[in-house]
Design a protein around this motif. Structure first.
Motif, mmCIF file in Angstrom:
data_model
loop_
_atom_site.group_PDB
_atom_site.id
_atom_site.type_symbol
_atom_site.label_atom_id
_atom_site.label_comp_id
_atom_site.label_asym_id
_atom_site.label_seq_id
_atom_site.Cartn_x
_atom_site.Cartn_y
_atom_site.Cartn_z
ATOM 1 N N THR A 13 4.473 -1.321 -9.914
ATOM 2 C CA THR A 13 3.792 -0.704 -8.767
ATOM 3 C C THR A 13 4.794 0.154 -8.000
ATOM 4 O OG1 THR A 13 4.314 -2.383 -7.073
ATOM 5 C CG2 THR A 13 2.398 -2.810 -8.474
ATOM 6 N N GLU A 14 4.244 1.007 -7.137
ATOM 7 C CA GLU A 14 5.105 1.735 -6.207
ATOM 8 C C GLU A 14 5.165 0.891 -4.952
ATOM 9 O OE1 GLU A 14 3.769 5.766 -5.989
ATOM 10 O OE2 GLU A 14 3.865 5.951 -8.169
ATOM 11 N N LYS A 15 6.323 0.273 -4.762
ATOM 12 C CA LYS A 15 6.398 -0.807 -3.776
ATOM 13 C C LYS A 15 6.165 -0.341 -2.341
ATOM 14 C CE LYS A 15 7.999 -5.400 -3.715
ATOM 15 N NZ LYS A 15 8.997 -6.400 -3.813
ATOM 16 N N GLU A 16 6.484 0.921 -2.070
ATOM 17 C CA GLU A 16 6.346 1.390 -0.680
ATOM 18 C C GLU A 16 4.903 1.741 -0.304
ATOM 19 O OE1 GLU A 16 8.929 0.795 1.091
ATOM 20 O OE2 GLU A 16 9.984 0.358 -0.783
ATOM 21 N N SER A 17 4.059 2.098 -1.273
ATOM 22 C CA SER A 17 2.683 2.483 -0.926
ATOM 23 C C SER A 17 1.734 1.350 -1.273
ATOM 24 C CB SER A 17 2.224 3.711 -1.703
ATOM 25 O OG SER A 17 3.296 4.514 -2.036
ATOM 26 N N PRO A 18 0.964 0.840 -0.287
ATOM 27 C CA PRO A 18 0.065 -0.280 -0.532
ATOM 28 C C PRO A 18 -0.871 -0.027 -1.722
ATOM 29 C CG PRO A 18 0.107 0.261 1.805
ATOM 30 C CD PRO A 18 0.936 1.291 1.112
ATOM 31 N N GLU A 19 -0.983 -1.033 -2.556
ATOM 32 C CA GLU A 19 -1.912 -1.032 -3.695
ATOM 33 C C GLU A 19 -1.826 0.230 -4.550
ATOM 34 O OE1 GLU A 19 -5.536 -2.968 -3.545
ATOM 35 O OE2 GLU A 19 -4.840 -4.466 -2.131
ATOM 36 N N THR A 20 -0.625 0.579 -4.925
ATOM 37 C CA THR A 20 -0.447 1.743 -5.796
ATOM 38 C C THR A 20 0.256 1.317 -7.080
ATOM 39 O OG1 THR A 20 -0.184 3.068 -3.808
ATOM 40 C CG2 THR A 20 0.423 4.119 -5.884
ATOM 41 N N VAL A 21 -0.446 1.508 -8.192
ATOM 42 C CA VAL A 21 0.147 1.193 -9.496
ATOM 43 C C VAL A 21 1.047 2.347 -9.909
ATOM 44 C CG1 VAL A 21 -0.396 0.805 -11.942
ATOM 45 C CG2 VAL A 21 -1.856 -0.189 -10.180
ATOM 46 N N ASP A 22 2.202 2.035 -10.507
ATOM 47 C CA ASP A 22 3.036 3.066 -11.131
ATOM 48 C C ASP A 22 2.521 3.196 -12.569
ATOM 49 O OD1 ASP A 22 4.976 4.546 -12.416
ATOM 50 O OD2 ASP A 22 6.635 3.686 -11.279
ATOM 51 N N ASP A 23 1.545 4.084 -12.743
ATOM 52 C CA ASP A 23 0.842 4.160 -14.032
ATOM 53 C C ASP A 23 1.774 4.430 -15.203
ATOM 54 O OD1 ASP A 23 -1.880 3.728 -13.198
ATOM 55 O OD2 ASP A 23 -1.788 5.686 -12.230
ATOM 56 N N SER A 48 3.279 -3.900 -4.621
ATOM 57 C CA SER A 48 2.641 -3.408 -3.394
ATOM 58 C C SER A 48 1.216 -3.947 -3.227
ATOM 59 C CB SER A 48 2.642 -1.882 -3.368
ATOM 60 O OG SER A 48 1.954 -1.353 -4.477
ATOM 61 N N PHE A 49 0.782 -4.849 -4.094
ATOM 62 C CA PHE A 49 -0.536 -5.476 -3.959
ATOM 63 C C PHE A 49 -0.391 -6.809 -3.194
ATOM 64 C CE2 PHE A 49 -1.181 -2.293 -7.057
ATOM 65 C CZ PHE A 49 -2.528 -1.992 -7.097
ATOM 66 N N GLY A 50 0.117 -7.847 -3.874
ATOM 67 C CA GLY A 50 0.160 -9.173 -3.249
ATOM 68 C C GLY A 50 1.064 -9.254 -2.033
ATOM 69 N N HIS A 51 2.235 -8.616 -2.104
ATOM 70 C CA HIS A 51 3.179 -8.752 -0.975
ATOM 71 C C HIS A 51 2.621 -8.089 0.271
ATOM 72 C CE1 HIS A 51 6.379 -10.806 -3.043
ATOM 73 N NE2 HIS A 51 6.170 -10.021 -4.076
ATOM 74 N N ASP A 70 -8.486 -15.044 4.231
ATOM 75 C CA ASP A 70 -7.126 -14.527 4.035
ATOM 76 C C ASP A 70 -6.612 -14.858 2.627
ATOM 77 O OD1 ASP A 70 -7.124 -13.456 6.535
ATOM 78 O OD2 ASP A 70 -5.771 -14.935 7.436
ATOM 79 N N ALA A 71 -6.859 -16.100 2.205
ATOM 80 C CA ALA A 71 -6.402 -16.492 0.862
ATOM 81 C C ALA A 71 -7.074 -15.621 -0.197
ATOM 82 C CB ALA A 71 -6.710 -17.974 0.617
ATOM 83 N N ARG A 72 -8.372 -15.368 0.005
ATOM 84 C CA ARG A 72 -9.092 -14.538 -0.971
ATOM 85 C C ARG A 72 -8.597 -13.093 -0.944
ATOM 86 N NH1 ARG A 72 -15.098 -14.504 -0.157
ATOM 87 N NH2 ARG A 72 -14.916 -13.007 -1.848
ATOM 88 N N ALA A 73 -8.235 -12.608 0.240
ATOM 89 C CA ALA A 73 -7.748 -11.224 0.322
ATOM 90 C C ALA A 73 -6.471 -11.057 -0.515
ATOM 91 C CB ALA A 73 -7.497 -10.844 1.778
ATOM 92 N N ILE A 74 -5.597 -12.068 -0.457
ATOM 93 C CA ILE A 74 -4.347 -12.017 -1.246
ATOM 94 C C ILE A 74 -4.681 -12.119 -2.742
ATOM 95 C CG2 ILE A 74 -2.180 -13.240 -1.715
ATOM 96 C CD1 ILE A 74 -2.401 -14.196 1.319
#
Ligand code: IP8
Length: 247
Positions: A13-23, A48-51, A70-74
Motif C-alpha cells: 500500500t501507499e502508507k501515507e494515503s488512506p486506503e491506497t493500494v500500491d498496484d 494504509s488500510f488497517g493502521h 469500531d471493530a468492524r470498521a477496522i
C-alpha cells in the motif's frame, strides 16, 4: 512442508494515503508468489488500510474497543485490502482464499494469541494458498485489540500441524540493519541483534525490530527478513536479507 510469507503493509500500500493500494508493487509481489512451488501461507499487514482505521478510532495492540462498529470498521478496512491482495493473486494465477482472523482468533488477558488452523491446513492440503492479515481480534478483558500480521506469522510457524520449515518477512527494509545501515547477514542469538541494533536510545522502529527478532529466534524454522527486491530470491528457495535462526 509449508512456507509462511508475510507481505508488509507498506510493501503493498501507499502508507501515507488512506486506503491506497500500491498496484504496481502488489502485482509484482503477486507475480513473484505465483512462481512458488510448494505449500504456501500468505499473511499481509495493514498498511494504509488497517493502521489508518485503527488509529482513527484509538485502537491498538494495547488499547481495545468495545464498540462493534469500531471493530468492524477496522476489520472492513482490512477486508478491502485483503480483497485487493486476493484479486492481484488471482490475476497472477494463484488459487488464493481469505482467512480472516477476527472470526477465528482470540487473545487471553496476557495477550497470548490462539489461532485455530484447521481451515488453513485443509486449504493447503487442497492446493489453495490461504491469505491471512493483521486484524482486530477479540481479547479477554479488553474488547477488540489489533493483532499484527507478525504475530500471526509466529502463531502459524509454531503450529506443529502446519509443518512450517521456512518463514519470510518482506518489508520495505532490505533486512535487519546494524547501526551503520548495513544488512546483518545472520542472527543466531538475541545478544547479536541487540548489540547491532544499538543501545538505550534505540528508536521505536529499532525496538520493534529487536522484538521481532526475539520472536523469530524462538521459532523452529529459519526466518528471512528482506525487502521487495529479495522476494524472487526467497520464492526460489534462496536467502535474501537477514536469516534469523535460533541455535
Ligand atoms: O501491519 C496491523 O497488521 P501489521 C493490522 O502486520 C491492523 O502490524 C488492523 C492495523
Amino acid at each position: 512442508m509449508t512456507t509462511v510469507l508475510k507481505l508488509g503493509g507498506s510493501v503493498v500500500t501507499e502508507k501515507e494515503s488512506p486506503e491506497t493500494v500500491d498496484d504496481a508493487a502488489l502485482s509484482r509481489a503477486a507475480d513473484a508468489v505465483a512462481d512458488f512451488d510448494g505449500g504456501l501461507v500468505l499473511v499481509h499487514g495493514g498498511g494504509s488500510f488497517g493502521h489508518h482505521a485503527a488509529a482513527e478510532r484509538g485502537v491498538s495492540a494495547e488499547s481495545g474497543t468495545r464498540s462493534a462498529a469500531d471493530a468492524r470498521a477496522i476489520h472492513d478496512a482490512m477486508g478491502r485490502l485483503n480483497a485487493a491482495v486476493l484479486d492481484a493473486l488471482h490475476d497472477a494465477g494463484v488459487e488464493a482464499l481469505p482467512v480472516r482472523p477476527l472470526s477465528l482468533a482470540s487473545r487471553d488477558a496476557d495477550g497470548d494469541l490462539t489461532l485455530p488452523t484447521g481451515s488453513v491446513a485443509t486449504m493447503l492440503a487442497e492446493g489453495f494458498v490461504p491469505v491471512l492479515h493483521g486484524d482486530g481480534v477479540v481479547q479477554s478483558g479488553s474488547g477488540v485489540t489489533v493483532t499484527s500480521g507478525d504475530d500471526l506469522v509466529v502463531a502459524l510457524a509454531e503450529d506443529g500441524a502446519l509443518d512450517v520449515d521456512r518463514v519470510g518477512l518482506c518489508s520495505t527494509v532490505p533486512g535487519v540493519l546494524d547501526g551503520d545501515g548495513n544488512v546483518i547477514a545472520r542472527i543466531e542469538r538475541f545478544a547479536d541483534a541487540a548489540d547491532a541494533l544499538g543501545g538505550s536510545d534505540a528508536t521505536d522502529v529499532t525496538g520493534g525490530m529487536a522484538a521481532k527478532v526475539e520472536k523469530l529466534l524462538a521459532l523452529g524454522a529459519p526466518a528471512h527478513v528482506f525487502g521487495p527486491g529479495g522476494l524472487d530470491e526467497f520464492v526460489a528457495g534462496g536467502s535474501p536479507g537477514t536469516v534469523v535462526r535460533g541455535e
